[in-house]
Write an enzyme that holds these catalytic residues in place. Structure first.
Site, PDB file in Angstrom:
ATOM      1  N   SER A 205       0.838  -1.200   0.000  1.00 12.05           N
ATOM      2  CA  SER A 205       0.000   0.000   0.000  1.00 12.05           C
ATOM      3  C   SER A 205       0.877   1.256   0.000  1.00 12.05           C
ATOM      4  CB  SER A 205      -0.973  -0.048   1.188  1.00 12.05           C
ATOM      5  OG  SER A 205      -2.024   0.873   1.007  1.00 12.05           O
ATOM      6  N   ASP A 301      -8.528  -2.904  -7.151  1.00  9.82           N
ATOM      7  CA  ASP A 301      -7.951  -2.674  -5.827  1.00  9.82           C
ATOM      8  C   ASP A 301      -9.013  -2.189  -4.841  1.00  9.82           C
ATOM      9  OD1 ASP A 301      -6.621  -0.707  -3.798  1.00  9.82           O
ATOM     10  OD2 ASP A 301      -4.999  -2.009  -4.467  1.00  9.82           O
ATOM     11  N   HIS A 368      -6.414  -6.215  -1.567  1.00 10.84           N
ATOM     12  CA  HIS A 368      -5.411  -5.188  -1.285  1.00 10.84           C
ATOM     13  C   HIS A 368      -4.369  -5.817  -0.368  1.00 10.84           C
ATOM     14  CE1 HIS A 368      -4.123  -0.967  -1.131  1.00 10.84           C
ATOM     15  NE2 HIS A 368      -3.915  -1.109   0.162  1.00 10.84           N
TER      16      HIS A 368
END
Length: 423
Positions: A205, A301, A368
């Site tokens: 991330s 995502d 994710h």
């Protein structure tokens, strides 16, 4: 059968920026979201049965970088930065895996002030130990290629993907992400990383973005004889238009870059030609990264759907709420919008993927951070593209066993996904 999974593995990457539709506000209220992460976001459903867990994960203690304050390498509140290190052994004794922690960003004085009262802005609030799972696992049956490496998780407490340099005296804020990065590297080199025969910089991330920004810097720490590569997991944030026609993520990134003095630490190969905010978007950086780089990303995502494409600020009436919480509830026009987003992602990596040294794993999932969670990294039912999972794909690429350019067919063709369904 549906299985309920705790959301902790997911929150570690996104720092509570995903909530039920009624809770997700504008990015001005970005930090308020973090307050909810342990409560409202307590459970996530995975639409596949879970693999059995072999044993409890390894818990690795936090180490603070004692010399960091002398160079101003401190968290938002001025406390020392930290990391978790588990030593390698035998064939992995001189191999190093560095993982940069993720956790969103802070783009205003207001939300940076809030952030410094959390583990994302102060080591006072960091967990004293963390579980090492997925790519960080010490078990060969959970991470076959990296289990006996020196494995490090660097904690994220600056709010600008380890790249800011500045401060705000009135608000008692210090923006020192770049210095934290440098202090962590100096510390780890002194702990034996300077003798590494092979190294991998990874991140998830916001940490995945950081691994792209710092990839060539990481390469330059080592002699040419050291094998060095980088992995970005869920870091391919797109400069996309949201459902209202606005630029939610660009506005957020502009705030981060401006507030935290990020511009001076972005690659000159980009800032010489584009505005600083554009150079915080990976799509404008990846073509110029000289070091071999692997992009691992879900084409749909889950973080970008929730917080960039359809946040409450762009969808005030909540027409996307059902779709955001469960992809199975998206209507045909919403699916088309998401297919367009996937097409933008494919376009962003087209030139990047032509290089033989780079690797790619884009699966058509609503997920994710797939390298940190055991169920998505390496398990009996992990997500597959062309019959190969994430861990095997990353290993094949890192060790040059075979080129990896895995691009999934479009939704809904992939029945191996571990899609996130928000309660």
């Amino acid at each position: 059968m549906k299985v309920i999974l705790t959301v902790l593995g997911y929150v570690c990457c996104v720092v509570g920026v995903v909530l039920s539709g009624s809770e997700l506000g504008s990015f001005e209220d970005f930090t308020a979201i973090e307050k909810q992460k342990e409560g409202l976001l307590s459970l996530v459903e995975n639409d596949r049965a879970a693999s059995p867990v072999s044993s409890k994960p390894l818990m690795v203690p936090l180490t603070l970088i004692q010399g960091a304050a002398s160079t101003g390498a401190v968290c938002l509140d001025g406390t020392l930065p930290g990391y978790h290190l588990h030593r390698g052994y035998e064939s992995g004794a001189n191999s190093w895996l560095i993982q940069l922690e993720g956790g969103g960003w802070c783009n205003t004085i207001r939300n940076c002030v809030y952030r410094k009262t959390t583990r994302r802005g102060s080591s006072k609030y960091m967990e004293k130990e963390l579980p090492f799972t997925g790519i960080l696992s010490n078990k060969p049956e959970e991470s076959p290629d990296f289990f006996n490496w020196n494995r490090v998780k660097i904690r994220y407490c600056d709010g600008a993907s380890f790249s800011g340099d500045g401060g705000n005296e009135a608000a008692k804020l210090v923006f020192r992400g770049q210095r934290i990065w440098l202090a962590a590297m100096e510390e780890l080199m002194s702990k034996g990383m300077q003798k590494a025969s092979q190294a991998l910089l990874s991140g998830c991330s916001a940490g995945g973005l950081a691994s792209i920004i710092h990839c060539d810097e990481f390469r330059d720490l080592f002699p040419k004889t050291t094998k060095v590569k980088c992995l970005s997991d869920a870091g391919l944030f797109l400069d996309a238009i949201d459902v209202s026609g606005g630029h939610t993520l660009r506005n957020l990134f502009e705030g981060v870059v401006t507030l935290q003095g990020v511009q001076k630490n972005l690659p000159k190969s980009c800032t010489n030609n584009k505005d600083p905010t554009s150079c915080f978007f990976p799509q404008n950086l990846i073509a110029n990264v000289k070091t071999p780089l692997f992009l691992l990303n879900a084409a749909y995502d889950a973080w970008q759907l929730q917080a960039s494409l359809a946040p409450r600020s762009a969808d005030p009436h909540g027409s996307w709420d059902d779709c955001k919480s469960n992809h199975a509830r998206c209507n045909s026009s919403q699916i088309q919008f998401l297919q367009d987003f996937r097409n933008q992602m494919l376009s962003a990596v087209r030139d990047f993927s032509r290089s033989s040294q780079n690797g790619l794993f884009l699966n058509s999932c609503f997920a994710h951070c797939q390298s940190e969670r055991q169920d998505t990294w390496f398990a009996a039912d992990s997500p597959l593209v062309k019959n190969k999972g994430v861990a095997e794909s990353v290993g094949d690429w890192y060790f040059d066993r075979v080129q990896v350019k895995a691009i999934d067919c479009a939704y809904p063709c992939d029945n191996t996904c571990h899609n996130l369904v928000f309660k």
